[in-house]
Write an enzyme that holds these catalytic residues in place. Sequence first.
Site, PDB file in Angstrom:
ATOM      1  N   GLN A   1     -49.832 -35.467  43.194  1.00 61.28           N
ATOM      2  CA  GLN A   1     -49.388 -33.818  43.056  1.00 61.28           C
ATOM      3  C   GLN A   1     -50.126 -33.078  43.967  1.00 61.28           C
ATOM      4  O   GLN A   1     -50.442 -31.889  42.805  1.00 61.28           O
ATOM      5  CB  GLN A   1     -49.172 -33.687  41.693  1.00 61.28           C
ATOM      6  CG  GLN A   1     -48.797 -34.389  40.730  1.00 61.28           C
ATOM      7  CD  GLN A   1     -48.089 -34.431  39.006  1.00 61.28           C
ATOM      8  OE1 GLN A   1     -49.076 -33.827  38.354  1.00 61.28           O
ATOM      9  NE2 GLN A   1     -46.710 -34.201  37.952  1.00 61.28           N
TER      10      GLN A   1
ATOM     11  N   MET B   1     -21.508 -10.611  42.766  1.00 64.61           N
ATOM     12  CA  MET B   1     -21.624  -9.763  44.103  1.00 64.61           C
ATOM     13  C   MET B   1     -21.050 -10.413  45.132  1.00 64.61           C
ATOM     14  O   MET B   1     -20.858  -9.532  47.043  1.00 64.61           O
ATOM     15  CB  MET B   1     -22.738  -9.117  43.759  1.00 64.61           C
ATOM     16  CG  MET B   1     -23.409  -8.235  44.816  1.00 64.61           C
ATOM     17  SD  MET B   1     -22.550  -6.870  44.984  1.00 64.61           S
ATOM     18  CE  MET B   1     -23.861  -6.479  43.723  1.00 64.61           C
TER      19      MET B   1
HETATM   20  C1  LIG Z   1     -31.509 -17.228  43.450  1.00 63.57           C
HETATM   21  C2  LIG Z   1     -31.177 -16.469  44.035  1.00 63.57           C
HETATM   22  N1  LIG Z   1     -29.521 -17.171  45.271  1.00 63.57           N
HETATM   23  C3  LIG Z   1     -28.587 -16.699  45.522  1.00 63.57           C
HETATM   24  C4  LIG Z   1     -28.770 -15.452  45.477  1.00 63.57           C
HETATM   25  C5  LIG Z   1     -27.419 -14.791  46.375  1.00 63.57           C
HETATM   26  N2  LIG Z   1     -26.474 -13.862  45.399  1.00 63.57           N
HETATM   27  C6  LIG Z   1     -27.126 -12.632  45.009  1.00 63.57           C
HETATM   28  S1  LIG Z   1     -26.278 -11.805  43.716  1.00 63.57           S
HETATM   29  C7  LIG Z   1     -25.098 -13.054  43.402  1.00 63.57           C
HETATM   30  C8  LIG Z   1     -24.342 -13.242  43.125  1.00 63.57           C
HETATM   31  C9  LIG Z   1     -24.807 -13.651  41.220  1.00 63.57           C
HETATM   32  O1  LIG Z   1     -23.812 -14.220  40.169  1.00 63.57           O
HETATM   33  P1  LIG Z   1     -23.871 -13.929  39.395  1.00 63.57           P
HETATM   34  O2  LIG Z   1     -25.050 -14.415  38.018  1.00 63.57           O
HETATM   35  O3  LIG Z   1     -22.238 -14.244  38.335  1.00 63.57           O
HETATM   36  O4  LIG Z   1     -23.370 -12.225  38.873  1.00 63.57           O
HETATM   37  P2  LIG Z   1     -22.675 -10.669  38.648  1.00 63.57           P
HETATM   38  O5  LIG Z   1     -22.387 -10.629  40.497  1.00 63.57           O
HETATM   39  O6  LIG Z   1     -20.860 -11.694  38.764  1.00 63.57           O
HETATM   40  O7  LIG Z   1     -22.613  -9.888  37.630  1.00 63.57           O
HETATM   41  C10 LIG Z   1     -25.749 -14.283  44.863  1.00 63.57           C
HETATM   42  C11 LIG Z   1     -25.450 -15.402  43.896  1.00 63.57           C
HETATM   43  C12 LIG Z   1     -29.436 -14.000  44.980  1.00 63.57           C
HETATM   44  N3  LIG Z   1     -29.668 -13.545  44.671  1.00 63.57           N
HETATM   45  N4  LIG Z   1     -31.001 -15.168  44.386  1.00 63.57           N
END
Ligand SMILES: Cc1ncc(C[n+]2csc(CCOP(=O)(O)OP(=O)(O)O)c2C)c(N)n1
Lengths: 202, 577
Positions: free
Chosen positions: B129, B492
């Site tokens: 660790q 998004m």
């Molecule tokens: C840790 C992490 N991984 C990937 C992303 C890329 N990312 C930005 S918004 C998003 C989608 C988010 O989806 P959701 O939580 O369902 O929210 P919504 O946009 O549908 O409101 C992703 C994958 C991120 N911001 N953070």
Amino acid sequence: MSEQAPIEREEFNITVYTENHIGLLNRIAMIFSRRKINIDSLNTSPSEIEGIHRFNIVINETEEVVSKIARQIEKQVEVLKVYYNTNEDVIWQEMALYKVPTDVIAEKAKVERLLRENGARVVVIRKDYTVFETTGHREETDNLIKVLQPFGLIEFVRSARIAIIKGSEGFNRKLREFERAEPGQEVIENEFLNSREKVFTM
Amino acid sequence: MLTQEKQVPALPETDTLLSGGQALLHALVVEGVDTIFGYPGGAIMPIYDALYDFEGDLKHVLVRHEQGGIHAGQGYARSSGKVGVVFATSGPGATNLVTGLADAQIDSTPLVCITGQVFAHLLGTDAFQEADVIGITTPVTKWNYQITDATEIPEVIAKAFHIARTGRPGPVLIDITKNAQLQKFSFQGYTPCNHIRSYRPKPIVRKEYIEQAAELINSAQKPFVLWGQGVMLGSAEQEFKAFIEKTGIPAAWTIMGAGALPSDHPQNVGMLGMHGNYGPNVMTNECDVLIAIGMRFDDRVTGRLDKYAKQAKIIHLDIDPAEIDKNVKTTVPVWGDCKETLPLLTQLVEAKQHTAWLEQFREFEQKEIDAVIREELFPSSGEMTMGEAIQQLNELTKGEAIIVTDVGQHQMVACRYAKLNHTRSNITSGGLGTMGFALPAAIGAKFGALDRTVVAVIGDGGIQMTIQELGTIMQSGIDVKIMILNNQFLGMVRQWQELFHERRYSFVDITSPDYVQVAKGYGIAGRSINQREDLTSALQEMLSHPGSFLLEVMVTKENNVFPMVPQGCSVSEIRLK
Ligand SMILES: Cc1ncc(C[n+]2csc(CCOP(=O)(O)OP(=O)(O)O)c2C)c(N)n1
């Protein structure tokens, strides 16, 4: 695209005064690597003030980039002060060591003359090899390599650059002010505050 | 029960023998720490052992993952204004902190993280660790330090708090080897630190720049204020309001600045940036003097820099000199803590009302209401929208709640539309955009502001990133309202794929568990709704429920957040649809 001015890069000498702290070299190096800036030369050593280290860093960049980098470096907790200067604003030196076979040097008087002409100094003479030293700018130390190569140059090494700033009063006095103001008070740095163009720091 | 009797130790006399672990905890007590978020492990066990005796002074919240711990620390710091404290063990415990450190670093959140480390004699040997925590965390901390000898603890911890909370705040990590935690030493007392020779937390305020700034403001026809989190970090909300009200200048915020001026203040003209309001974005390229206060011209705010506010003279107030001229070249740099600089500026500016200019923002607002907002907040038919859920929440909380958001469409919707009457009410991952932030941050935010309602607004993607923290809620009994806006997509990303990748929906379809059942498994009440007529009652139920509550709102699947400044465009090219 509209016509763009050519990017004007030149050598800058960055002088950093720091506390003597483990890991700081890493922090400072990261500021460059994160921006994909190559460090051409880096020297770090104790300064004239006990406990304070002095970094000399050489990079080839535009002034705009250098000034931003300098602020990022100065932002580090253990960094006391950062200056940046063009080559014209500093006196700088690099040191070089040359190892050549002693018999060749001894036999050929011509070599000795060449060494003298190039301002080389003997550091060590052994039966098998001799080490010379020169200091100077890059072209000067490079010259001697060319001269010695035909005579069996065995090994060559050059140091990082060290530089002294022509214009400044040095950091010594300023640091004393820093220390006098301890504890807890801000140091007033008026002369620098009023020349924002030359000295980027607060 | 077979537990040993616990004594709450009083502050030790100097010259008593303490272990490194005890000395650390005494330091935390003197620093005013009341809550620690953490997770134990082999290399931090001596500290946890010492913690066993500190129950009266230090509350420890056992999280379910170190990422949850550090986001909780961030939420705590953001809602309380104090330094968040996090414990983790060596190796995997410490590496699990990295995301939160990066998040706190970019959002200037004050944290002191304590990680355990292997015995000093094992350092660098790939011991069990062991990880090079100092090396790994250097780029994501304001400062870090490894302690290998207990006698260093008082001084280093004092420095850590001083560095974390002063100047531009940020996360500090202190790695303590196990031998140093165990080592007994003669304790010479704990003195908080207020000065480090090489550290200048605040630049010196320069009168001539204040004067130049005032002159520019006084002669401006169309001045415009942009404010960011710096106003809150400097606790300068009052000073800011006084400045705004005397000058009569319209002001817009970055998402990190939301809430520093109440949402319904007449001069608050809305949000800046990629999903900000139409007016403030367009008017950025119309104003003649732009006054940026405690904000850093992030690319999500500026869009294309070469087309950003080129016509304007720029005044930038910032505590961090490295921010000035970093992205946008200033005309007048006002270095300093805005708590100090704003009153000086307010003194010198003329009292004015920019009525006609402010009216222009209102016209743009009307345009945005007609094109986007009315349909988003008050749809009469179709499936539910994220906007109407936030709108109903506003109606019920009256702007008194702390809103913690995750990352995605719901974040932009919540930040755009949430009504905030108070400062420190909008907690979001602004700079790093960390999914999984909201649930743990909401837990921390509640611990930091026990008398306030905390509502976490989270997407169906983000909740699944740190859903284990429902366990922390269960065990600590903290009251957090969790609102999942479920659009059955990584919304998004889907929006971008729709707009910029010809609707090629590559891996954005995400299925969810039955959240109400999951919550139930953790002993948390919940409800899921998909009908508009249930929205108000469900929100009411959530808010009035004693204790935590999870509400899932099924919203329309393919809704987009507008307006939007597309990547690589200028702010004035903001699209309404
Ligand atoms: C840790 C992490 N991984 C990937 C992303 C890329 N990312 C930005 S918004 C998003 C989608 C988010 O989806 P959701 O939580 O369902 O929210 P919504 O946009 O549908 O409101 C992703 C994958 C991120 N911001 N953070």
